[in-house]
Design a protein around this motif. Structure first.
Motif, mmCIF file in Angstrom:
data_model
loop_
_atom_site.group_PDB
_atom_site.id
_atom_site.type_symbol
_atom_site.label_atom_id
_atom_site.label_comp_id
_atom_site.label_asym_id
_atom_site.label_seq_id
_atom_site.Cartn_x
_atom_site.Cartn_y
_atom_site.Cartn_z
ATOM 1 N N GLN A 1 0.712 -1.255 0.028
ATOM 2 C CA GLN A 1 -0.021 -0.005 0.097
ATOM 3 C C GLN A 1 0.916 1.077 -0.062
ATOM 4 O O GLN A 1 1.768 1.439 0.850
ATOM 5 C CB GLN A 1 -0.735 0.002 1.445
ATOM 6 C CG GLN A 1 -1.884 -1.340 1.045
ATOM 7 C CD GLN A 1 -2.535 -1.439 2.314
ATOM 8 O OE1 GLN A 1 -3.248 -2.502 2.775
ATOM 9 N NE2 GLN A 1 -2.378 -0.798 3.557
ATOM 10 N N HIS B 1 -0.606 4.628 -0.512
ATOM 11 C CA HIS B 1 -1.507 5.842 -0.644
ATOM 12 C C HIS B 1 -1.946 6.369 -1.764
ATOM 13 O O HIS B 1 -2.028 7.471 -2.172
ATOM 14 C CB HIS B 1 -0.996 6.958 0.279
ATOM 15 C CG HIS B 1 -0.803 6.518 2.013
ATOM 16 N ND1 HIS B 1 -1.671 6.688 2.835
ATOM 17 C CD2 HIS B 1 0.513 6.014 2.381
ATOM 18 C CE1 HIS B 1 -1.248 6.300 4.004
ATOM 19 N NE2 HIS B 1 -0.103 5.931 3.602
ATOM 20 N N ASP C 1 -3.840 -0.021 -3.512
ATOM 21 C CA ASP C 1 -4.443 0.334 -2.233
ATOM 22 C C ASP C 1 -5.718 -0.179 -2.375
ATOM 23 O O ASP C 1 -6.527 -0.002 -1.504
ATOM 24 C CB ASP C 1 -4.509 1.578 -2.200
ATOM 25 C CG ASP C 1 -2.951 2.373 -1.601
ATOM 26 O OD1 ASP C 1 -2.731 2.340 -0.247
ATOM 27 O OD2 ASP C 1 -2.242 2.730 -2.544
ATOM 28 N N THR D 1 -4.014 -1.266 8.019
ATOM 29 C CA THR D 1 -4.407 -0.135 8.423
ATOM 30 C C THR D 1 -3.479 0.161 10.133
ATOM 31 O O THR D 1 -3.407 -0.794 10.655
ATOM 32 C CB THR D 1 -5.729 0.212 8.616
ATOM 33 O OG1 THR D 1 -6.407 -0.300 9.234
ATOM 34 C CG2 THR D 1 -6.271 0.135 6.917
ATOM 35 N N CYS E 1 -5.199 4.799 9.143
ATOM 36 C CA CYS E 1 -6.236 4.947 7.709
ATOM 37 C C CYS E 1 -7.368 4.256 7.711
ATOM 38 O O CYS E 1 -7.683 3.346 8.643
ATOM 39 C CB CYS E 1 -5.502 4.468 6.628
ATOM 40 S SG CYS E 1 -3.902 5.427 6.392
ATOM 41 N N HIS F 1 -8.018 0.451 1.117
ATOM 42 C CA HIS F 1 -6.984 1.310 1.981
ATOM 43 C C HIS F 1 -7.192 2.575 1.843
ATOM 44 O O HIS F 1 -6.773 3.296 0.686
ATOM 45 C CB HIS F 1 -5.595 0.751 2.030
ATOM 46 C CG HIS F 1 -4.711 1.658 2.731
ATOM 47 N ND1 HIS F 1 -3.809 2.570 1.931
ATOM 48 C CD2 HIS F 1 -4.588 2.133 4.025
ATOM 49 C CE1 HIS F 1 -3.134 3.530 2.936
ATOM 50 N NE2 HIS F 1 -3.309 2.955 3.990
ATOM 51 N N GLY G 1 -6.352 6.206 3.289
ATOM 52 C CA GLY G 1 -5.832 7.372 4.091
ATOM 53 C C GLY G 1 -6.361 8.564 3.439
ATOM 54 O O GLY G 1 -7.116 8.696 2.624
ATOM 55 N N GLY H 1 -5.708 9.273 -0.319
ATOM 56 C CA GLY H 1 -6.455 8.371 -1.234
ATOM 57 C C GLY H 1 -7.879 8.483 -0.954
ATOM 58 O O GLY H 1 -8.542 8.474 -2.221
#
Length: 251
Positions: free
Chosen positions: A67, A69, A89, A104, A107, A124, A126, A129
């Protein structure tokens, strides 16, 4: 051990779980269900913890990515599973013989399902993202497999709450430059700095892109350090922290 979404739980076509930090084999700062080697835990501990997670949901292979972001989504088709080193992600698939997951530690983990089409997703999110469209990209990838957004159910798992996510004006300016619609997710306490309500933004974004509903579990990682890994909490305490995982698969 794992939290579940009432909304996702209404369908019998999937199994899922938002796992916290408890129930694994790691110790010290990574006590105990840490699923990431990038934080300093041993590879053997992480392998055992991932196995514990997978076995609790039926034992199918557990697929995750590196991942970064981003807003990139990987679609898992027939054939070989994607390498864990692929940078993206979110994952989507229609295959019933695997589990897909995201890591995570503040996030937001997003789990999605179109129960009519038999398509699942995990993302995912954040702040970067989220404001740049990881949720919509994931939904679009599910549609490319035959899903319909009017049927896609979304759950937002444990993430840092707006109350505990102080970000300041520079952060706010960057987020609003990327997505002006994020304005409603910012607030400033009296005498304080700007805060960003990530889960509230994601719920609003789900409505904007046409999802029927978004189930926010309202679990704050920062406020419950015994239950969840929190990067911000660990930073404030001068320690390291692990990563928890959120997983979905077809039943």
């Amino acid at each position: 051990m794992a939290k579940t979404s009432d909304a996702l739980g209404e369908t019998t076509t999937i199994r899922h779980g938002f796992f916290g930090r408890q129930g694994g084999v790691s110790s010290g700062e990574f006590d105990s269900l840490n699923v990431s080697v990038s934080t300093g835990d041993t590879a053997d501990n992480v392998k055992k913890n991932r196995s514990i997670v997978a076995q609790s949901l039926g034992g199918a292979p557990l697929v995750t990515l590196k991942q970064v972001h981003s807003t990139r989504v990987v679609t898992i088709e027939a054939g070989a599973l994607p390498d864990r080193a692929i940078e993206a992600d979110a994952l989507v698939t229609r295959h019933g013989d695997i589990l897909i997951g995201v890591l995570t530690a503040d996030c937001a983990p997003l789990l999605l399902v179109d129960p009519h089409a038999g398509i699942i997703g995990a993302a995912h999110a954040g702040w970067a993202g989220a404001v740049n469209g990881i949720l919509e990209n994931t939904v679009t990838a599910m549609e490319a497999l035959g899903g319909q957004r009017r049927n896609i159910l979304l759950a937002v798992g444990p993430t840092i709450s707006g109350k505990n996510y102080e970000v300041g004006e520079e952060f706010k300016a960057k987020a609003l430059a990327a997505n002006p619609a994020a304005a409603d997710a910012f607030f400033t306490p009296p005498g304080g700095k700007a805060h960003f309500d990530l889960p509230a933004f994601l719920v609003s974004d789900a409505q904007r892109i046409g999802l029927p509903a978004a189930d926010n579990l309202s679990l704050c990682t920062y406020a419950q350090p015994d239950a969840f890994f929190s990067h911000r909490y660990a930073t404030h305490k001068g320690t390291r922290t692990g990563r928890q995982i959120s997983v979905i698969g077809m039943a």
